[in-house]
Design a protein around this motif. Sequence first.
Motif, PDB file in Angstrom:
ATOM      1  N   SER A  49       0.841  -1.202   0.000  1.00  0.00           N
ATOM      2  CA  SER A  49       0.000   0.000   0.000  1.00  0.00           C
ATOM      3  C   SER A  49       0.873   1.248   0.000  1.00  0.00           C
ATOM      4  O   SER A  49       2.102   1.177   0.125  1.00  0.00           O
ATOM      5  N   SER A  91      -4.894  -2.224   1.259  1.00  0.00           N
ATOM      6  CA  SER A  91      -5.519  -0.898   1.360  1.00  0.00           C
ATOM      7  C   SER A  91      -4.546   0.136   1.908  1.00  0.00           C
ATOM      8  O   SER A  91      -3.791  -0.138   2.854  1.00  0.00           O
ATOM      9  N   GLY A 103      -8.500  -0.362   5.097  1.00  0.00           N
ATOM     10  CA  GLY A 103      -9.179  -1.630   4.876  1.00  0.00           C
ATOM     11  C   GLY A 103      -8.356  -2.803   5.357  1.00  0.00           C
ATOM     12  O   GLY A 103      -7.124  -2.734   5.485  1.00  0.00           O
ATOM     13  N   LEU A 111     -13.446  -2.597   7.436  1.00  0.00           N
ATOM     14  CA  LEU A 111     -12.832  -1.275   7.382  1.00  0.00           C
ATOM     15  C   LEU A 111     -12.644  -0.828   8.823  1.00  0.00           C
ATOM     16  O   LEU A 111     -13.557  -0.927   9.644  1.00  0.00           O
ATOM     17  N   SER A 132      -9.576  -4.296  -0.272  1.00  0.00           N
ATOM     18  CA  SER A 132      -8.331  -3.868  -0.913  1.00  0.00           C
ATOM     19  C   SER A 132      -8.393  -2.415  -1.348  1.00  0.00           C
ATOM     20  O   SER A 132      -7.366  -1.770  -1.556  1.00  0.00           O
ATOM     21  N   SER A 133      -9.601  -1.908  -1.522  1.00  0.00           N
ATOM     22  CA  SER A 133      -9.810  -0.524  -1.917  1.00  0.00           C
ATOM     23  C   SER A 133      -9.338   0.411  -0.807  1.00  0.00           C
ATOM     24  O   SER A 133      -9.534   0.136   0.380  1.00  0.00           O
ATOM     25  N   SER A 134      -8.714   1.514  -1.208  1.00  0.00           N
ATOM     26  CA  SER A 134      -8.316   2.533  -0.239  1.00  0.00           C
ATOM     27  C   SER A 134      -9.470   3.501  -0.030  1.00  0.00           C
ATOM     28  O   SER A 134     -10.098   3.944  -1.002  1.00  0.00           O
ATOM     29  N   PHE A 144     -15.620   3.443   0.337  1.00  0.00           N
ATOM     30  CA  PHE A 144     -14.631   2.422   0.004  1.00  0.00           C
ATOM     31  C   PHE A 144     -15.329   1.270  -0.707  1.00  0.00           C
ATOM     32  O   PHE A 144     -16.555   1.108  -0.637  1.00  0.00           O
ATOM     33  N   SER A 146     -15.312  -3.079  -1.703  1.00  0.00           N
ATOM     34  CA  SER A 146     -14.999  -4.376  -1.099  1.00  0.00           C
ATOM     35  C   SER A 146     -15.025  -5.450  -2.175  1.00  0.00           C
ATOM     36  O   SER A 146     -15.671  -5.299  -3.220  1.00  0.00           O
ATOM     37  N   SER A 174     -10.059   2.305  -5.816  1.00  0.00           N
ATOM     38  CA  SER A 174     -10.297   3.269  -4.739  1.00  0.00           C
ATOM     39  C   SER A 174     -11.177   4.402  -5.261  1.00  0.00           C
ATOM     40  O   SER A 174     -10.935   4.922  -6.351  1.00  0.00           O
TER      41      SER A 174
END
Length: 510
Positions: A49, A91, A103, A111, A132-134, A144, A146, A174
């Motif tokens: 990240s 994340s 995340g 989160l 994994s999304s920021s 965010f 998922s 993201s």
Amino acid sequence: MSSSAAVADGVVFIGNMDGTLYAFSEETGDLLWNHAFTPSQYDEHRILSSPAVAGGVVYVNTYGGGLYALDASTGAVLWNYRAEGENGAYSSPAVADGVVYVGSGYTNKKLYAVDALTGDLLWDFTTGGSVSSSPAVANGVVFFGSNDNTTYALDATTGDLLWNFTTGGRVISSPAVANGVVYFGSYDNTTYALDASTGALIWSYATGGRVTSSPAVANGIVYFGSSDGNVYALGTLPLDPPAAAFTSDVTSGNAPLEVIFSDTSTGVVTTRSWDFGDGTMAWANETVTVSHTYLFPGTFTVSLTAGNIDGQDTEMKTGYIQVNPMGSPPRAWFTASPMMGSGPLTVSFTDRSMGTPAAWQWDFGDGNTSSERNPAHTYATTGKYTPTLTVFNAGGRSSYSSFVWVSGGTVVPTVTPTQTVSPKPTVPLGKPPISFFSVSKSFGLAPTTVQFTDWSFNSPTSWHWDFGDGNTSVLRNPSNTFVNPGTYPVSLTVTNAYGESTSSRRVFVR
């Protein structure tokens, strides 16, 4: 190295797969410090990240699920937070209002919101897949995606769910938030734009591959990449308003005079509005040249308003066209029947002008006009009116005025055994008003605001405006904003103790 760099206060921070966070001088590239994190059981690729920097602290999330806060100047660890069993984290942290949002990996599917000062957990939110999304934080909301195919919006303070939106694939992109809209990509090959307040879909755009990149938004354009090998830019680039300018092939001559006007404006022009100064206006959006014939002599002021989606500009040339008389002018004259009677009174006007006029302009004296040769007009209220006819031909113009008397009717006599009272006409003690007004502009691009100025005669005491778009006003000199394109008939009705009068003009909105 898969981490993106963060730059703050002249220092570049970046993480590496060797489990080390580096700090370099932005100016020279010299290493200022580095910190190697202690490996854990499944930590073979430590920092995937990107770091975040806020308030002299750099925050970084490791692959093993450990969130660290380090002194940005020295690299000393201030605190770390790691949820039990956490692993496989991609994340990047986001910092807002003293809270770090990040995340989880594929184990806990959450989160986290962590106190930026102490590292204490404030709240967490469980999804149906790894995060994994920021996250992105805007206006007290954290957004965010998922791997459960869903994008979430949570209250940034409490962690309560505000809304969620399910796509056809995993969301590791993201989100980007701009102007009340959330943008993100999905494994279903699509980029989405949602209302940030409600989660309602505004639009979506399908590509030829998965959209795992994070969108960027600038000047109304959304930029993103797709695994189909393309970078996309969606939207409309802003335009500077054009600078209006025009020329003509001639500026003087005998009537009738044909003039070819050419638009020489600079910039992008999508709309053109011409005012030829003789009461004739024209929209000529598709061509830069327009022809107009001046039928009658006079000096005319010409203007061009050139516009595009982001604005407009006007060039006006005062007294630009001089049309000389050709031949003898007409001699205006007309008859009216009847010339007096009780109101409402309908009067027929008959043109008897000499010299072969080619156009007629009637002013009935009550604010109403006509361009017919032999019109009829109804006077609704009592008063003495002065109708005027102006006739035109290539030799010039001429005017003639007469009068129309509209009375209030006959007074019924009162009869007694000793006296008979003869009826007497009711004579008005004053004059009814004559409605007349001007506008700041007759043409514009929606939305456009127009100022109206009352110039009525004979001292009106009340005013009623109808702007033709459903809006009205009783102010003497109001303004109105026309929101939608269209042609609007604007009318002003003025009254006093002796009657009322109405006049109207049109406003054109494109």
